[in-house]
Design a protein around this motif. Sequence first.
Motif, PDB file in Angstrom:
ATOM      1  N   VAL A 164      75.026  22.000  66.506  1.00  0.00           N
ATOM      2  CA  VAL A 164      75.226  20.735  65.814  1.00  0.00           C
ATOM      3  C   VAL A 164      74.807  19.562  66.684  1.00  0.00           C
ATOM      4  CG1 VAL A 164      77.022  19.224  64.835  1.00  0.00           C
ATOM      5  CG2 VAL A 164      77.113  21.691  64.451  1.00  0.00           C
ATOM      6  N   LEU A 165      74.208  18.556  66.058  1.00  0.00           N
ATOM      7  CA  LEU A 165      73.926  17.256  66.668  1.00  0.00           C
ATOM      8  C   LEU A 165      74.920  16.275  66.070  1.00  0.00           C
ATOM      9  CD1 LEU A 165      72.222  15.050  68.150  1.00  0.00           C
ATOM     10  CD2 LEU A 165      70.792  14.994  66.087  1.00  0.00           C
ATOM     11  N   SER A 166      75.683  15.590  66.925  1.00  0.00           N
ATOM     12  CA  SER A 166      76.642  14.588  66.469  1.00  0.00           C
ATOM     13  C   SER A 166      76.288  13.247  67.089  1.00  0.00           C
ATOM     14  CB  SER A 166      78.065  14.981  66.877  1.00  0.00           C
ATOM     15  OG  SER A 166      78.420  16.207  66.278  1.00  0.00           O
ATOM     16  N   LEU A 167      76.474  12.171  66.319  1.00  0.00           N
ATOM     17  CA  LEU A 167      76.136  10.815  66.765  1.00  0.00           C
ATOM     18  C   LEU A 167      77.378   9.947  66.831  1.00  0.00           C
ATOM     19  CD1 LEU A 167      72.955  10.122  64.602  1.00  0.00           C
ATOM     20  CD2 LEU A 167      73.065  10.989  66.933  1.00  0.00           C
ATOM     21  N   ALA A 168      77.421   9.086  67.852  1.00  0.00           N
ATOM     22  CA  ALA A 168      78.509   8.117  68.017  1.00  0.00           C
ATOM     23  C   ALA A 168      77.907   6.722  68.045  1.00  0.00           C
ATOM     24  CB  ALA A 168      79.273   8.380  69.305  1.00  0.00           C
ATOM     25  N   GLU A 169      78.354   5.865  67.160  1.00  0.00           N
ATOM     26  CA  GLU A 169      77.881   4.474  67.156  1.00  0.00           C
ATOM     27  C   GLU A 169      78.369   3.746  68.406  1.00  0.00           C
ATOM     28  OE1 GLU A 169      75.741   3.039  65.038  1.00  0.00           O
ATOM     29  OE2 GLU A 169      75.570   4.927  63.949  1.00  0.00           O
ATOM     30  N   ALA A 170      79.599   4.040  68.821  1.00  0.00           N
ATOM     31  CA  ALA A 170      80.174   3.395  70.003  1.00  0.00           C
ATOM     32  C   ALA A 170      81.147   4.362  70.664  1.00  0.00           C
ATOM     33  CB  ALA A 170      80.894   2.109  69.610  1.00  0.00           C
ATOM     34  N   GLY A 171      81.230   4.291  71.969  1.00  0.00           N
ATOM     35  CA  GLY A 171      82.184   5.128  72.698  1.00  0.00           C
ATOM     36  C   GLY A 171      81.985   6.601  72.412  1.00  0.00           C
ATOM     37  N   MET A 172      83.096   7.287  72.263  1.00  0.00           N
ATOM     38  CA  MET A 172      83.068   8.733  72.060  1.00  0.00           C
ATOM     39  C   MET A 172      83.494   9.106  70.641  1.00  0.00           C
ATOM     40  SD  MET A 172      81.990   9.795  74.959  1.00  0.00           S
ATOM     41  CE  MET A 172      82.408  11.498  75.177  1.00  0.00           C
ATOM     42  N   ARG A 173      83.315   8.216  69.695  1.00  0.00           N
ATOM     43  CA  ARG A 173      83.677   8.482  68.298  1.00  0.00           C
ATOM     44  C   ARG A 173      82.472   9.072  67.573  1.00  0.00           C
ATOM     45  NH1 ARG A 173      88.192   5.697  65.837  1.00  0.00           N
ATOM     46  NH2 ARG A 173      86.926   6.029  63.984  1.00  0.00           N
ATOM     47  N   PHE A 174      82.342  10.372  67.628  1.00  0.00           N
ATOM     48  CA  PHE A 174      81.233  11.080  66.988  1.00  0.00           C
ATOM     49  C   PHE A 174      81.574  11.281  65.521  1.00  0.00           C
ATOM     50  CE2 PHE A 174      80.861  12.050  71.456  1.00  0.00           C
ATOM     51  CZ  PHE A 174      79.515  11.827  71.672  1.00  0.00           C
ATOM     52  N   GLU A 175      80.922  10.503  64.657  1.00  0.00           N
ATOM     53  CA  GLU A 175      81.293  10.495  63.244  1.00  0.00           C
ATOM     54  C   GLU A 175      80.192  10.993  62.312  1.00  0.00           C
ATOM     55  OE1 GLU A 175      82.528   6.396  63.021  1.00  0.00           O
ATOM     56  OE2 GLU A 175      84.619   6.974  63.347  1.00  0.00           O
ATOM     57  N   ARG A 176      78.965  11.107  62.796  1.00  0.00           N
ATOM     58  CA  ARG A 176      77.874  11.656  61.979  1.00  0.00           C
ATOM     59  C   ARG A 176      77.445  12.970  62.601  1.00  0.00           C
ATOM     60  NH1 ARG A 176      73.304   7.488  61.227  1.00  0.00           N
ATOM     61  NH2 ARG A 176      72.572   9.126  59.844  1.00  0.00           N
ATOM     62  N   HIS A 177      77.317  13.995  61.754  1.00  0.00           N
ATOM     63  CA  HIS A 177      77.031  15.335  62.254  1.00  0.00           C
ATOM     64  C   HIS A 177      75.888  15.959  61.465  1.00  0.00           C
ATOM     65  CE1 HIS A 177      80.907  14.910  64.242  1.00  0.00           C
ATOM     66  NE2 HIS A 177      81.375  14.503  63.082  1.00  0.00           N
ATOM     67  N   TYR A 178      74.985  16.611  62.186  1.00  0.00           N
ATOM     68  CA  TYR A 178      73.844  17.299  61.587  1.00  0.00           C
ATOM     69  C   TYR A 178      73.829  18.739  62.075  1.00  0.00           C
ATOM     70  CZ  TYR A 178      72.158  12.507  60.941  1.00  0.00           C
ATOM     71  OH  TYR A 178      72.040  11.180  60.600  1.00  0.00           O
TER      72      TYR A 178
END
Length: 148
Positions: free
Chosen positions: A81-95
Motif C-alpha cells: 500500500v501507498l499512503s499519503l499524509a497532507e501534514a505530519g503523520m496523518r496518513f489519510e489517503r491510501h492506494y
Amino acid sequence: EGALCEGAYLQEEDGIIHMLHRSYGRWLFESDSEDDGRHWSLPEATQFPNGNSKFYLGRLPDGRGIFVGNPEPNSNRCPLVLSLAEAGMRFERHYILESQPTRRKFSGFAKGGMYAYPHALCWNDSLYVIYSLWKEDVYVLKIPLAGL
C-alpha cells in the motif's frame, strides 16, 4: 505489543522528526524529536496498522508524506500500500499497489513475505516504488505524481 524495531522517519519543515517503529503487535509506534534526534519521546502506539514488515517513509516534492508498506496485520505482506499524509503523520489517503496473491518460485529459509522491503524515490514527475516479491524478484512501479 512486544519489541520495536526497524524505524523510519520524516522531518517536518519546523524541524520536528517523527519516527515510526515496526512492532510485533497490531499497530506501528511513533516517537518524536524536537532537537535533531538528540532526544526522543517514548514510543507510543499509533492508529496506523502494522503488518510486521519493513516499510518506507518519505516526502513527495509537494511536501506530502508517503508511507509504502504492508499495513494489514497477519497478511503475509500482502497487500502493498501507498499512503499519503497532507501534514505530519496523518496518513489519510491510501492506494493499493499490489494485492494479487502469488506463489513462491523456490522454497528456502526465511522466504516469508510476499510484497516486501519497499523503497521509493521521485524522479522526472513520477514516483518510483521498488519492492521485492517473495525475496526472489525485484519490481519497480512508476506512478505519475500528477495522479496523486
